[in-house]
Design a protein around this motif. Structure first.
Motif, PDB file in Angstrom:
ATOM      1  N   THR A  43      48.930  30.334  -7.737  1.00 36.46           N
ATOM      2  CA  THR A  43      48.204  29.706  -7.053  1.00 36.46           C
ATOM      3  C   THR A  43      48.327  28.169  -6.952  1.00 36.46           C
ATOM      4  O   THR A  43      47.689  27.657  -6.146  1.00 36.46           O
ATOM      5  N   ALA A  44      49.108  27.643  -7.971  1.00 36.60           N
ATOM      6  CA  ALA A  44      49.495  26.260  -8.010  1.00 36.60           C
ATOM      7  C   ALA A  44      50.695  25.984  -8.690  1.00 36.60           C
ATOM      8  O   ALA A  44      50.787  26.953  -9.536  1.00 36.60           O
ATOM      9  N   VAL A  45      51.198  24.838  -8.508  1.00 36.49           N
ATOM     10  CA  VAL A  45      52.509  24.476  -9.153  1.00 36.49           C
ATOM     11  C   VAL A  45      52.535  23.084  -9.431  1.00 36.49           C
ATOM     12  O   VAL A  45      52.207  22.158  -8.638  1.00 36.49           O
ATOM     13  N   LYS A  46      52.735  22.838 -10.692  1.00 37.89           N
ATOM     14  CA  LYS A  46      53.071  21.217 -10.820  1.00 37.89           C
ATOM     15  C   LYS A  46      54.474  20.929 -11.383  1.00 37.89           C
ATOM     16  O   LYS A  46      54.950  21.698 -12.210  1.00 37.89           O
ATOM     17  N   CYS A 102      57.054  22.299 -14.342  1.00 42.88           N
ATOM     18  CA  CYS A 102      56.214  21.633 -15.163  1.00 42.88           C
ATOM     19  C   CYS A 102      55.098  22.585 -15.729  1.00 42.88           C
ATOM     20  O   CYS A 102      55.287  23.151 -16.711  1.00 42.88           O
ATOM     21  N   GLN A 103      54.342  23.184 -14.662  1.00 39.30           N
ATOM     22  CA  GLN A 103      53.365  24.192 -15.141  1.00 39.30           C
ATOM     23  C   GLN A 103      53.107  24.947 -13.878  1.00 39.30           C
ATOM     24  O   GLN A 103      53.224  24.412 -12.731  1.00 39.30           O
ATOM     25  N   ILE A 104      52.829  26.331 -14.129  1.00 39.70           N
ATOM     26  CA  ILE A 104      52.433  27.391 -13.158  1.00 39.70           C
ATOM     27  C   ILE A 104      51.050  27.858 -13.353  1.00 39.70           C
ATOM     28  O   ILE A 104      50.620  28.242 -14.449  1.00 39.70           O
ATOM     29  N   CYS A 105      49.996  27.897 -12.382  1.00 45.77           N
ATOM     30  CA  CYS A 105      48.811  28.500 -12.417  1.00 45.77           C
ATOM     31  C   CYS A 105      48.741  30.055 -11.692  1.00 45.77           C
ATOM     32  O   CYS A 105      49.449  30.106 -10.638  1.00 45.77           O
TER      33      CYS A 105
END
Length: 456
Positions: A43-46, A102-105
């Motif tokens: 749902t989101a990617v950093k 970096c981060q995954i939601c």
């Protein structure tokens, strides 16, 4: 089997990250694509990003070489590709981006951090799907995993699935093909493969039987529908024939008897080209003479009347039929000949005669239905022959049955099969259709000869 090397970042949650830079009004935007490795719906990617200008210089953001680029409010399904996701850039001078996960939601609310690249090189055994492993691979892909490609490998911190996906040690099923770990590792057991092949053969037989039943049901439904359509068409044709016949007869002259018709039609009829006579027809008794007006009488043709159809207003000759119009003229070979004109008795009584014989060619489906064999291939359980039938004739052929003789290298017939290339729908002139024949796989079969069995 053969071996190949594959390199996998075992810490990655997404892969194949790609980026292009474009304008968005007065600002710049990035269009980002990547593959979801299947740990959940993203749902989101950093991203950890670094930007460069046209000269390759690093564009600093807040006096730092790197910055975070976030894309959110998305829904990227497991093992799918995200394409051209838009992200606004913090500086309009950026013309190229380097991106690192970096981060995954995920949709379940969990957030996973990327701990850094860990590329590992694996030497994997690749199934020979066209050679010695052909039957085994077909069975594995049919029953266990459609994506099976490699022999699976197990390690302390994870395992490599047959589909090529790295999975962490705590996962009990593959994040890509979703096959259980204990199941995928059974494909390395010879006894398991033997049982698998037997099940695969049974599945193949069941699929073929199902296909045959579906074909029969389809043909049955088609026949029923065609019968209903045919009845409607016949009724329509009969009505059209009645209406058409009435219209045709209104444009013709009919008579009370053959003798009355014969007496009325004696004489000369002329076809004019403008004001000039072009052709003439002269009816004398039961003989019809035709003359080209620019040639001599020695070039006259004569035909015998075979029947005086007084009720239909037509005269059949040994060459073509003559139609008597409602005005008393005649229509011959599509042209109207007006009654009247000068015809010398010498020409009409000439002993010249033209020898004319009609030949009628009987069209046979065996001569006009052309059969072509396109391929003869084998899978794990069957040898399959595919080809086509083309109608080179002038009429429609139905219920076209073809028979395939599967032969060895010496030309001996090993097995046979038959099928309908066309059913009640028929094969019209110029049309082509395909067929498929299959027999249980035998190593001796090298070719298939297909012939026409029957047709309607």
């Amino acid at each position: 089997m053969k071996q190949e090397k594959i390199i996998i970042d075992v810490n990655a949650h997404i892969t194949n990250i790609a980026c292009t830079i474009g304008a968005d009004g007065d600002a710049s935007k990035a269009l980002i694509s990547f593959d979801n490795l299947g740990y959940g719906v993203i749902t989101a990617v950093k991203f950890n990003a670094r930007g460069f200008n046209s000269f390759g210089d690093v564009v600093q953001i807040g006096e730092k070489d790197r910055f975070f680029l976030i894309i959110q409010d998305i829904s990227i399904e497991k093992n799918s590709t995200a394409k051209d996701l838009k992200a606004k850039l913090p500086n309009g001078d950026i013309r190229r981006l380097e991106l690192e996960e970096c981060q995954i939601c995920y949709a379940d609310g969990s957030v996973t951090s990327y701990v850094g690249k860990d590329d590992r090189e694996f030497d994997v055994d690749v199934f020979d799907e066209y050679g010695t492993d052909k039957e085994s691979v077909a069975a594995i892909r049919d029953i266990v995993s459609a994506d099976a490609k490699y022999v699976p490998q197990d390690f302390e911190d994870g395992w490599l699935c047959s589909c090529g996906r790295w999975n962490t040690a705590e996962r009990s099923d593959c994040s890509r093909c979703e096959v259980k770990k204990h199941t995928i590792f059974q494909i390395t057991d010879a006894d398991f493969i033997t049982d698998l092949i037997a099940k695969h053969h049974k599945n193949e037989e069941d699929r073929q039987e199902k296909a045959r039943q579906e074909a029969k049901e389809k043909e049955k439904a088609t026949k029923s529908r065609n019968i209903k359509i045919g009845i409607g068409v016949i009724v329509g044709i009969l009505l059209a024939i009645l209406v058409g016949h009435a219209a045709i007869m209104s444009s013709r002259s009919t008579y009370q008897s053959e003798s009355a018709m014969k007496a009325a039609l004696q004489g000369t009829y002329t076809l004019y080209d403008g004001y000039k006579a072009k052709y003439q027809i002269h009816i004398d008794g039961d003989t019809v003479y035709k003359r080209w007006c620019n040639l001599g009488s020695d070039d006259d043709l004569d035909y015998k009347v075979t029947s005086w159809n007084y009720k239909n207003g037509t005269v059949d000759t040994s060459y073509k039929s003559i139609i008597v119009t409602s005005s008393g003229d005649i229509k011959y070979d599509g042209d109207i000949y007006e009654k009247g004109g000068s015809w010398s008795s010498t020409a009409a009584g000439s002993s010249y005669s033209s020898s004319y014989s009609s030949s009628y060619n009987y069209e046979s489906g065996y001569s006009v239905l052309k059969i072509t064999v396109d391929s003869v291939t084998s899978n794990s359980g069957y040898t399959i022959c595919t080809g086509s039938v083309k109608n080179n004739g002038t009429k429609t052929y139905k219920y076209i049955e073809v028979k395939g003789a599967f032969k060895d290298s010496s030309g001996n017939v090993v097995d046979t099969d038959w099928t309908y290339a066309a059913g009640s729908e028929g094969l019209a002139p110029g049309e082509s259709t395909t067929f498929r024949l299959s027999v249980t796989k035998k190593s001796k079969i090298t070719s298939c000869s297909v012939s026409l069995l029957d047709y309607d």
